[in-house]
Scaffold this active site. Structure first.
Site, PDB file in Angstrom:
ATOM      1  N   ARG A 139     -23.658   7.038   3.327  1.00 12.31           N
ATOM      2  CA  ARG A 139     -24.060   8.412   3.644  1.00 12.31           C
ATOM      3  C   ARG A 139     -25.427   8.453   4.206  1.00 12.31           C
ATOM      4  NH1 ARG A 139     -24.758  10.523  -1.167  1.00 12.31           N
ATOM      5  NH2 ARG A 139     -24.110   8.737  -2.332  1.00 12.31           N
ATOM      6  N   ARG A 180     -25.055  13.351 -10.917  1.00 10.25           N
ATOM      7  CA  ARG A 180     -24.782  12.666 -11.622  1.00 10.25           C
ATOM      8  C   ARG A 180     -25.354  12.501 -13.225  1.00 10.25           C
ATOM      9  NH1 ARG A 180     -22.465   7.643  -8.521  1.00 10.25           N
ATOM     10  NH2 ARG A 180     -21.807   8.673  -6.611  1.00 10.25           N
ATOM     11  N   TYR A 213     -13.848   6.801 -13.594  1.00 13.97           N
ATOM     12  CA  TYR A 213     -13.394   5.916 -12.733  1.00 13.97           C
ATOM     13  C   TYR A 213     -13.967   4.613 -13.310  1.00 13.97           C
ATOM     14  CZ  TYR A 213     -14.330   2.137  -9.327  1.00 13.97           C
ATOM     15  OH  TYR A 213     -14.458   1.092  -8.638  1.00 13.97           O
ATOM     16  N   HIS A 214     -14.975   4.414 -13.556  1.00 11.77           N
ATOM     17  CA  HIS A 214     -15.774   3.317 -14.109  1.00 11.77           C
ATOM     18  C   HIS A 214     -15.084   2.839 -15.271  1.00 11.77           C
ATOM     19  CE1 HIS A 214     -18.970   4.193 -11.354  1.00 11.77           C
ATOM     20  NE2 HIS A 214     -18.760   2.736 -11.050  1.00 11.77           N
ATOM     21  N   THR A 226     -30.647  11.512   1.678  1.00 13.54           N
ATOM     22  CA  THR A 226     -30.667  12.520   0.553  1.00 13.54           C
ATOM     23  C   THR A 226     -30.436  11.504  -0.406  1.00 13.54           C
ATOM     24  OG1 THR A 226     -28.388  13.216   0.904  1.00 13.54           O
ATOM     25  CG2 THR A 226     -30.255  14.573   1.451  1.00 13.54           C
ATOM     26  N   TYR A 272     -30.297  10.805  -4.647  1.00 11.77           N
ATOM     27  CA  TYR A 272     -30.317  11.762  -5.530  1.00 11.77           C
ATOM     28  C   TYR A 272     -31.538  11.489  -6.579  1.00 11.77           C
ATOM     29  CZ  TYR A 272     -25.498  12.362  -4.051  1.00 11.77           C
ATOM     30  OH  TYR A 272     -24.188  12.492  -3.182  1.00 11.77           O
ATOM     31  N   ASP A 326       1.002  -1.232  -0.196  1.00 16.34           N
ATOM     32  CA  ASP A 326       0.264   0.023  -0.063  1.00 16.34           C
ATOM     33  C   ASP A 326       0.668   1.217  -0.153  1.00 16.34           C
ATOM     34  OD1 ASP A 326      -3.248   0.060   0.678  1.00 16.34           O
ATOM     35  OD2 ASP A 326      -2.080   1.944   0.488  1.00 16.34           O
ATOM     36  N   GLN A 341     -17.507  -6.620  -9.285  1.00 15.07           N
ATOM     37  CA  GLN A 341     -17.790  -6.404  -7.489  1.00 15.07           C
ATOM     38  C   GLN A 341     -19.232  -5.216  -7.622  1.00 15.07           C
ATOM     39  OE1 GLN A 341     -15.862  -6.829  -3.648  1.00 15.07           O
ATOM     40  NE2 GLN A 341     -15.597  -4.541  -4.349  1.00 15.07           N
ATOM     41  N   SER A 382     -18.759   6.962 -15.064  1.00 14.28           N
ATOM     42  CA  SER A 382     -17.767   8.034 -14.620  1.00 14.28           C
ATOM     43  C   SER A 382     -16.388   7.796 -15.210  1.00 14.28           C
ATOM     44  CB  SER A 382     -17.760   8.122 -13.114  1.00 14.28           C
ATOM     45  OG  SER A 382     -16.987   7.065 -12.593  1.00 14.28           O
ATOM     46  N   THR A 423     -15.716  -3.785 -11.340  1.00 11.76           N
ATOM     47  CA  THR A 423     -16.866  -3.311 -10.613  1.00 11.76           C
ATOM     48  C   THR A 423     -18.074  -3.581 -11.654  1.00 11.76           C
ATOM     49  OG1 THR A 423     -18.411  -1.493 -10.105  1.00 11.76           O
ATOM     50  CG2 THR A 423     -16.271  -1.027 -11.279  1.00 11.76           C
ATOM     51  N   ARG A 468     -10.756   4.628  -6.475  1.00 11.06           N
ATOM     52  CA  ARG A 468     -12.012   3.821  -6.348  1.00 11.06           C
ATOM     53  C   ARG A 468     -13.096   4.692  -6.240  1.00 11.06           C
ATOM     54  NH1 ARG A 468     -14.272   4.509  -0.999  1.00 11.06           N
ATOM     55  NH2 ARG A 468     -12.335   3.990   0.756  1.00 11.06           N
ATOM     56  N   LYS A 487     -11.905   1.190 -15.066  1.00 10.72           N
ATOM     57  CA  LYS A 487     -11.937  -0.365 -14.896  1.00 10.72           C
ATOM     58  C   LYS A 487     -12.204  -0.938 -15.977  1.00 10.72           C
ATOM     59  CE  LYS A 487     -12.006  -0.536 -10.353  1.00 10.72           C
ATOM     60  NZ  LYS A 487     -11.032  -1.245  -9.573  1.00 10.72           N
ATOM     61  N   THR A 534      -5.333   6.374  -0.293  1.00 18.29           N
ATOM     62  CA  THR A 534      -6.642   6.722   0.100  1.00 18.29           C
ATOM     63  C   THR A 534      -6.783   7.533   1.326  1.00 18.29           C
ATOM     64  OG1 THR A 534      -7.328   4.729  -1.079  1.00 18.29           O
ATOM     65  CG2 THR A 534      -8.645   5.670   0.770  1.00 18.29           C
TER      66      THR A 534
HETATM   67  N1  NAD Z   1     -15.765  -0.667  -1.871  1.00 17.27           N
HETATM   68  C1  NAD Z   1     -16.628  -1.002  -2.686  1.00 17.27           C
HETATM   69  O1  NAD Z   1     -18.019  -1.002  -2.476  1.00 17.27           O
HETATM   70  C2  NAD Z   1     -16.205  -1.189  -4.253  1.00 17.27           C
HETATM   71  C3  NAD Z   1     -17.231  -1.731  -5.130  1.00 17.27           C
HETATM   72  C4  NAD Z   1     -16.760  -2.260  -6.344  1.00 17.27           C
HETATM   73  C5  NAD Z   1     -15.392  -2.215  -6.699  1.00 17.27           C
HETATM   74  N2  NAD Z   1     -14.516  -1.791  -5.536  1.00 17.27           N
HETATM   75  C6  NAD Z   1     -12.920  -2.051  -5.991  1.00 17.27           C
HETATM   76  O2  NAD Z   1     -12.147  -2.710  -5.171  1.00 17.27           O
HETATM   77  C7  NAD Z   1     -11.120  -2.141  -4.791  1.00 17.27           C
HETATM   78  C8  NAD Z   1     -10.897  -1.936  -3.256  1.00 17.27           C
HETATM   79  O3  NAD Z   1     -11.684  -0.840  -2.985  1.00 17.27           O
HETATM   80  P1  NAD Z   1     -11.804  -0.201  -1.455  1.00 17.27           P
HETATM   81  O4  NAD Z   1     -13.065   0.290  -1.260  1.00 17.27           O
HETATM   82  O5  NAD Z   1     -10.966  -1.306  -0.546  1.00 17.27           O
HETATM   83  O6  NAD Z   1     -10.744   1.162  -1.945  1.00 17.27           O
HETATM   84  P2  NAD Z   1      -9.714   1.618  -0.727  1.00 17.27           P
HETATM   85  O7  NAD Z   1      -9.335   2.941  -1.514  1.00 17.27           O
HETATM   86  O8  NAD Z   1     -10.456   1.749   0.642  1.00 17.27           O
HETATM   87  O9  NAD Z   1      -8.549   0.928  -0.923  1.00 17.27           O
HETATM   88  C9  NAD Z   1      -7.396   0.875  -1.998  1.00 17.27           C
HETATM   89  C10 NAD Z   1      -6.268   0.781  -1.215  1.00 17.27           C
HETATM   90  O10 NAD Z   1      -5.114   0.916  -2.314  1.00 17.27           O
HETATM   91  C11 NAD Z   1      -4.215   1.973  -2.132  1.00 17.27           C
HETATM   92  N3  NAD Z   1      -3.620   2.100  -3.320  1.00 17.27           N
HETATM   93  C12 NAD Z   1      -4.445   2.946  -4.296  1.00 17.27           C
HETATM   94  N4  NAD Z   1      -3.349   3.282  -5.293  1.00 17.27           N
HETATM   95  C13 NAD Z   1      -2.503   2.536  -4.899  1.00 17.27           C
HETATM   96  C14 NAD Z   1      -1.037   2.476  -5.361  1.00 17.27           C
HETATM   97  N5  NAD Z   1      -0.917   3.226  -6.848  1.00 17.27           N
HETATM   98  N6  NAD Z   1       0.114   1.983  -4.955  1.00 17.27           N
HETATM   99  C15 NAD Z   1      -0.271   1.412  -3.690  1.00 17.27           C
HETATM  100  N7  NAD Z   1      -1.702   1.379  -3.099  1.00 17.27           N
HETATM  101  C16 NAD Z   1      -2.325   2.138  -3.667  1.00 17.27           C
HETATM  102  C17 NAD Z   1      -4.867   2.804  -1.073  1.00 17.27           C
HETATM  103  O11 NAD Z   1      -4.079   3.710  -0.367  1.00 17.27           O
HETATM  104  C18 NAD Z   1      -6.033   2.115  -0.321  1.00 17.27           C
HETATM  105  O12 NAD Z   1      -5.441   1.563   0.924  1.00 17.27           O
HETATM  106  C19 NAD Z   1     -10.665  -0.937  -5.794  1.00 17.27           C
HETATM  107  O13 NAD Z   1     -10.145  -1.164  -6.937  1.00 17.27           O
HETATM  108  C20 NAD Z   1     -12.224  -0.640  -6.143  1.00 17.27           C
HETATM  109  O14 NAD Z   1     -12.405  -0.064  -7.288  1.00 17.27           O
HETATM  110  C21 NAD Z   1     -14.846  -1.562  -4.558  1.00 17.27           C
END
Ligand code: NAD
Length: 414
Positions: free
Chosen positions: A240, A325, A181-182, A252, A254, A31, A208, A179, A144, A100, A185, A35
């Site tokens: 939220r 959005r 972001y999407h 709220t 949206y 890590d 996911q 988005s 995702t 993410r 992915k 984040t």
């Molecule tokens: N949480 C959800 O509901 C959800 C839903 C669908 C997909 N996802 C996907 O699951 C994955 C994890 O999600 P999450 O909610 O745990 O996110 P998060 O942001 O809490 O965790 C991601 C971790 O990766 C680390 N990180 C990011 N970029 C980095 C890099 N370049 N080098 C090293 N570390 C890095 C961040 O510091 C963080 O600790 C993501 O890819 C996200 O897109 C999450």
């Protein structure tokens, strides 16, 4: 098995490490803590206090009697990624380390570019480092359900049979991200599929759904809590809504609130990822798992949160601000979910019980929510080209964050 988790400090990476350690797997994490930094950038923090990673490792040792290996570093650095894969030679790599947040990617051009460059670069670095250092490892890449968008047909698991002008093929199902972001992915998925073919890698792309919950059976102590984001940029709609109910603010959803998405409890997401790890794809195979349990509209979430809030003597009202959005507010939504159940996946948690559990935790950390009351309201607009001034106006408070009187002294803000 030896499992490398990228993004081990994150919302899902942390409980996944605990889940795998508790089941006898060896776990090493990566890590760069971005984040934590980016949540601060929008003036927010985790509602649950999160210790530094070093203290998390100590807690794992003391509470679980396990060792969690860790490399601090950035996936943008290829030499770092190659070094870790060569040194560790994992059986599986669960790749979670990406930017993410959809709203974060929509703030302005710089956030859009950072999201796409970082996410695609990190994934390509892992794919090349796997080819060089551990070609027999299995990549479990976190995508995702949002990659599919909301087509007016059922959503298959990655591929579907198509007939066009009298010819038939089995092709990737069209993706329609909502988005930047999407779309990052979506592009990642194409890269993983291609790399599996040319490098003969084993790959599982996990579509996911939205995860909910703070707890898994391994989180038996506050020092093992995972993060809970509740601001408009990093918090999910459900997070939220519960935070708003605890704060006595209106809930709220949206727009019309009829947008539907697939959802999954944190504990069941961990079960799914473990099943994917323990049943690797074949060399050269790229497979797609849709990972969710049930679909809910935003209105259904809001209604449930309001109803369960009543059990805690909270009486939130529901209001509908304009949708910031660009998305269909009414649509068909029927994804298919067969691959994980075929590996033995069974749902263990229901939405209502997890929402109750979240209320119980958030009421304990209510003072941390109160200090962040200003960050729940939406400001990032999908159609506004540059909203940096809005972010500036919401700089993080200077004063130290309150900690709950009964909670251990942890290092937040995180
Ligand atoms: N949480 C959800 O509901 C959800 C839903 C669908 C997909 N996802 C996907 O699951 C994955 C994890 O999600 P999450 O909610 O745990 O996110 P998060 O942001 O809490 O965790 C991601 C971790 O990766 C680390 N990180 C990011 N970029 C980095 C890099 N370049 N080098 C090293 N570390 C890095 C961040 O510091 C963080 O600790 C993501 O890819 C996200 O897109 C999450």
């Amino acid at each position: 098995m030896k499992v490398l988790i990228t993004g081990v400090d994150g919302y899902s990476g942390w409980p996944l490490a605990l889940h795998l350690l508790a089941r006898g797997h060896e776990v090493v994490g990566i890590d760069n803590f971005v984040t934590r930094k980016r949540v601060k950038e929008v003036g927010s923090w985790s509602a649950t206090p999160i210790p530094t990673f070093a203290k998390r490792q100590v807690a794992v040792r003391e509470i679980m009697g396990k060792e969690l290996g860790f490399y601090r570093g950035d996936l943008q650095n290829y030499d770092f990624v190659h070094h870790v894969l060569q040194a560790e030679h994992p059986d599986a790599i669960v790749h979670l380390a990406e930017q993410r947040s959809a709203p974060y990617s929509m703030i302005d051009v710089h956030h859009a570019v950072a999201t796409q460059v970082e996410n695609l670069t990190g994934t390509l670095h892992i794919l090349y480092a796997m080819k060089e250092a551990c070609p027999d490892a299995h990549l479990v890449k976190m995508g995702t359900m949002g990659e599919y968008g909301t087509p007016n047909t059922d959503i298959p698991e990655g591929f579907f049979d198509v007939e066009f002008h009298g010819r038939k093929d089995h092709l990737p199902f069209p993706r329609q991200g909502g988005s930047w972001y999407h779309w990052s992915k979506v592009f990642d998925s194409g890269d993983v599929m291609f790399a599996a073919k040319i490098f003969n890698l084993r790959a599982t792309d996990v579509m996911q759904g939205v995860i909910y919950g703070i707890r898994t059976p391994e989180i038996t102590d506050d020092r093992l809590l995972t993060r809970f984001d509740f601001d408009e940029t990093w918090g999910t709609a459900l997070n939220r809504f519960i935070a708003q109910a605890v704060l006595g603010s209106p809930i709220t959803p949206y727009g019309r609130g009829e947008q539907k998405r697939g959802f999954l409890a944190l504990e069941d997401s961990m079960q799914s990822l473990r099943l994917a790890v323990e049943h690797p794809a074949a060399p050269g195979e790229y497979r797609v798992f849709n990972q969710f349990d049930a679909s809910y509209s935003v209105n259904e979430l809001a209604d449930r949160v309001a109803r369960i809030a009543g059990e805690f003597d909270l009486k939130p009202v529901i209001e509908h601000p304009a949708d910031p959005r660009v998305e269909a507010e009414q649509h068909y939504y029927q994804p298919i979910h067969e691959h994980l159940p075929a590996l033995g996946y069974r749902r263990t948690r229901e939405l209502d019980e997890v929402v109750r559990e979240i209320f119980t935790d958030l009421l304990r950390f209510r003072r941390r929510l109160e200090a962040g009351r200003h960050v729940v309201v939406p400001t990032v607009q999908w159609r506004v080209p540059d909203s940096r001034p809005l972010l500036k106006a919401r700089a993080a408070p200077e004063a130290p964050l309150p900690t709950h009187p009964g909670s251990p002294s942890l290092d937040s803000p995180a």
